[in-house]
Design an enzyme around this catalytic site. Structure first.
Site, PDB file in Angstrom:
ATOM      1  N   GLN A  17       0.825  -1.213   0.000  1.00 27.63           N
ATOM      2  CA  GLN A  17       0.000   0.000   0.000  1.00 27.63           C
ATOM      3  C   GLN A  17       0.862   1.268   0.000  1.00 27.63           C
ATOM      4  OE1 GLN A  17      -2.225   0.807   3.576  1.00 27.63           O
ATOM      5  NE2 GLN A  17      -3.541   2.310   2.599  1.00 27.63           N
ATOM      6  N   ILE A  40       8.879  -9.626  -2.075  1.00 27.05           N
ATOM      7  CA  ILE A  40       8.914 -11.095  -2.104  1.00 27.05           C
ATOM      8  C   ILE A  40       7.984 -11.633  -3.189  1.00 27.05           C
ATOM      9  CG2 ILE A  40       7.081 -11.535  -0.393  1.00 27.05           C
ATOM     10  CD1 ILE A  40       9.011 -13.661   0.807  1.00 27.05           C
ATOM     11  N   TYR A 145       2.468  -7.557  16.322  1.00 28.19           N
ATOM     12  CA  TYR A 145       2.899  -6.509  15.382  1.00 28.19           C
ATOM     13  C   TYR A 145       3.440  -5.298  16.151  1.00 28.19           C
ATOM     14  CZ  TYR A 145       2.216  -2.688  11.978  1.00 28.19           C
ATOM     15  OH  TYR A 145       2.363  -1.590  11.159  1.00 28.19           O
TER      16      TYR A 145
HETATM   17  P1  NAD Z   1       1.671  -3.912   2.847  1.00 21.97           P
HETATM   18  O1  NAD Z   1       1.260  -5.149   3.539  1.00 21.97           O
HETATM   19  O2  NAD Z   1       0.709  -3.240   1.941  1.00 21.97           O
HETATM   20  O3  NAD Z   1       3.031  -4.164   2.042  1.00 21.97           O
HETATM   21  C1  NAD Z   1       4.089  -4.902   2.589  1.00 21.97           C
HETATM   22  C2  NAD Z   1       4.834  -5.556   1.454  1.00 21.97           C
HETATM   23  O4  NAD Z   1       5.888  -6.353   2.018  1.00 21.97           O
HETATM   24  C3  NAD Z   1       3.969  -6.500   0.606  1.00 21.97           C
HETATM   25  O5  NAD Z   1       4.015  -6.106  -0.747  1.00 21.97           O
HETATM   26  C4  NAD Z   1       4.593  -7.874   0.826  1.00 21.97           C
HETATM   27  O6  NAD Z   1       4.568  -8.695  -0.330  1.00 21.97           O
HETATM   28  C5  NAD Z   1       6.016  -7.515   1.218  1.00 21.97           C
HETATM   29  N1  NAD Z   1       6.680  -8.565   2.003  1.00 21.97           N
HETATM   30  C6  NAD Z   1       6.172  -9.367   2.971  1.00 21.97           C
HETATM   31  N2  NAD Z   1       7.114 -10.225   3.415  1.00 21.97           N
HETATM   32  C7  NAD Z   1       8.246  -9.941   2.724  1.00 21.97           C
HETATM   33  C8  NAD Z   1       9.573 -10.485   2.737  1.00 21.97           C
HETATM   34  N3  NAD Z   1       9.913 -11.503   3.547  1.00 21.97           N
HETATM   35  N4  NAD Z   1      10.490  -9.944   1.906  1.00 21.97           N
HETATM   36  C9  NAD Z   1      10.163  -8.931   1.078  1.00 21.97           C
HETATM   37  N5  NAD Z   1       8.926  -8.390   1.002  1.00 21.97           N
HETATM   38  C10 NAD Z   1       7.983  -8.890   1.832  1.00 21.97           C
HETATM   39  O7  NAD Z   1       2.180  -2.886   3.983  1.00 21.97           O
HETATM   40  P2  NAD Z   1       2.250  -1.307   3.921  1.00 21.97           P
HETATM   41  O8  NAD Z   1       0.962  -0.774   4.396  1.00 21.97           O
HETATM   42  O9  NAD Z   1       2.795  -0.860   2.613  1.00 21.97           O
HETATM   43  O10 NAD Z   1       3.292  -1.058   5.101  1.00 21.97           O
HETATM   44  C11 NAD Z   1       4.678  -0.812   4.881  1.00 21.97           C
HETATM   45  C12 NAD Z   1       5.309  -0.496   6.219  1.00 21.97           C
HETATM   46  O11 NAD Z   1       4.637   0.602   6.852  1.00 21.97           O
HETATM   47  C13 NAD Z   1       5.254  -1.655   7.233  1.00 21.97           C
HETATM   48  O12 NAD Z   1       6.412  -1.642   8.021  1.00 21.97           O
HETATM   49  C14 NAD Z   1       4.058  -1.286   8.113  1.00 21.97           C
HETATM   50  O13 NAD Z   1       4.179  -1.831   9.399  1.00 21.97           O
HETATM   51  C15 NAD Z   1       4.180   0.234   8.141  1.00 21.97           C
HETATM   52  N6  NAD Z   1       2.908   0.876   8.481  1.00 21.97           N
HETATM   53  C16 NAD Z   1       1.852   0.873   7.609  1.00 21.97           C
HETATM   54  C17 NAD Z   1       0.656   1.493   7.959  1.00 21.97           C
HETATM   55  C18 NAD Z   1      -0.522   1.530   7.039  1.00 21.97           C
HETATM   56  O14 NAD Z   1      -1.607   2.017   7.438  1.00 21.97           O
HETATM   57  N7  NAD Z   1      -0.417   1.068   5.803  1.00 21.97           N
HETATM   58  C19 NAD Z   1       0.545   2.127   9.206  1.00 21.97           C
HETATM   59  C20 NAD Z   1       1.630   2.072  10.078  1.00 21.97           C
HETATM   60  C21 NAD Z   1       2.822   1.474   9.699  1.00 21.97           C
HETATM   61  N1  SER Z   2      -2.404   0.323   9.566  1.00 25.36           N
HETATM   62  C1  SER Z   2      -1.625  -0.559  10.381  1.00 25.36           C
HETATM   63  C2  SER Z   2      -2.433  -1.743  10.811  1.00 25.36           C
HETATM   64  O1  SER Z   2      -3.628  -1.577  10.928  1.00 25.36           O
HETATM   65  C3  SER Z   2      -1.131   0.169  11.611  1.00 25.36           C
HETATM   66  O2  SER Z   2       0.227   0.025  11.682  1.00 25.36           O
HETATM   67  O3  SER Z   2      -1.882  -2.763  11.052  1.00 25.36           O
END
Ligand code: NAD
Ligand code: SER
Length: 315
Positions: A17, A40, A145
């Site tokens: 995302q 991945i 998490y």
């Molecule tokens: P997401 O789940 O949309 O994307 C994560 C990506 O990581 C996926 O495309 C997945 O295929 C990849 N992945 C999983 N395991 C893997 C591995 N072993 N090697 C390589 N790639 C791998 O997550 P996101 O929302 O894009 O979040 C990215 C970061 O931001 C994360 O650390 C998440 O904790 C943090 N975050 C996101 C939000 C949110 O609302 N989206 C909020 C707080 C923090």
């Molecule tokens: N948007 C994230 C979750 O709901 C917060 O880190 O897991």
């Protein structure tokens, strides 16, 4: 903003995302040919963008090292992780990916001296924080998490203080965006509800109507990320994760705001297991330290965020 550094950027977890939006922003700012996107999962989604793509598991340290050497990477956006709901389904895997990946990146940075962005989350807080979480509120998370995010923040502070690693982090609120569906988090309802509304469907929300969480429109989050990464190192008093100013609204208020634009839209509230994770998080976060250290201000409010989401999805 604006320090002059010729960037050679690696993004892990780039197909998620945040990754897909960050790639667009990094590409506009530094040029597509300065970016190597990895995940991945395999994908041909980036073929027309000019951004190179390589399949990469962040647990494979040798392969990360090979890439860092080959492309002379000097900046890593480490986004690969399991989010809260997926993490609770498989705590062992969540620990392995979230911690193992981060340790690999930090260890390699000791040798290769690249700058790291490693996101944290509002999930670092637990139910002992009532209402607004401050930068220094206690960190007692209720989810695996959240535990990985607190541990990640401690690791970042440690590698910075002890091994001079230039690592930076934000405690992202729940992020609301339209380009890519969120990947297994608790705040996903705040994105799904827009897709249902624009498709003319009724939405069943998996948290109750009074649930209030810190949220942010993706454009603000991406701007925060790039501003933090461009800030002078000496201005940063936090390495693990800065709180950010955020939006804070109930699920009911979000529904009503969407209904102002799409009057026929309807929504039910049927809380599931994710209610417990949402209940353990604060209602809002105070972002004063980020504003003092590197000037971050939020631009989107609830109204402009809802308007932009609906317009973008309709197009
Ligand atoms: P997401 O789940 O949309 O994307 C994560 C990506 O990581 C996926 O495309 C997945 O295929 C990849 N992945 C999983 N395991 C893997 C591995 N072993 N090697 C390589 N790639 C791998 O997550 P996101 O929302 O894009 O979040 C990215 C970061 O931001 C994360 O650390 C998440 O904790 C943090 N975050 C996101 C939000 C949110 O609302 N989206 C909020 C707080 C923090
Ligand atoms: N948007 C994230 C979750 O709901 C917060 O880190 O897991």
């Amino acid at each position: 903003m604006g320090e002059t550094l010729e960037r050679r950027i690696l993004v892990t977890g780039a197909l998620g995302q945040i990754g897909m939006e960050l790639l667009d922003a990094l590409s506009s700012r530094y040029g597509a040919d300065s970016i190597l996107a990895t995940d991945i999962r395999d994908s041909n989604k980036l073929e027309s963008s000019g951004i190179k793509f390589h399949k990469l598991d962040v647990l494979n340290k040798e392969e990360i090292e090979r890439i860092i050497q080959k492309f002379e990477i000097n900046e890593v956006y480490h986004l690969a992780a399991l989010l809260s709901a997926s993490g609770e389904n498989n705590p062992e895997l969540c620990w392995k990916i979230n911690m193992g990946g981060l340790v690999n990146i930090c260890e390699l940075s000791r040798n290769y001296k690249f700058r790291i962005f490693a996101p944290s989350s509002i999930a670092v807080f637990g139910s002992d924080v009532i209402g607004v979480a401050n930068q220094n509120s206690p960190l007692n998370p209720a989810t695996i998490y959240g535990i990985t995010k607190v541990s990640g923040e401690l690791l970042a502070e440690y590698y910075h203080a002890t091994h001079d690693v230039d690592i930076r982090g934000l405690r992202y609120p729940g992020l609301i965006s339209w380009k890519v569906m969120p990947g297994g988090g608790t705040t996903d309802y705040a994105v799904e509800i827009f897709h249902a509304a624009v498709s003319g469907n009724r939405y069943t929300c998996f948290v109750d109507e009074k649930t209030t969480l810190p949220m942010m429109y993706m454009d603000d989050a991406i701007r925060a990320t790039i501003e933090l990464m461009e800030a002078p190192s000496e201005n940063l008093s936090v390495r693990g994760g800065y709180n950010l100013a955020c939006l804070s609204f109930t699920a009911e208020e979000l529904f009503q705001e969407i209904k102002m634009i799409i009057p026929e839209f309807d929504c039910d509230f049927e809380p599931d297991h994710r209610q417990r994770y949402a209940d353990s998080w604060p209602d809002a976060t105070d972002g004063k330290q980020a504003e003092i250290d590197w000037g971050f201000k939020i631009h989107y409010d609830l109204k402009s965020m809802c308007y932009t989401m609906i317009q973008s999805l309709r197009q």
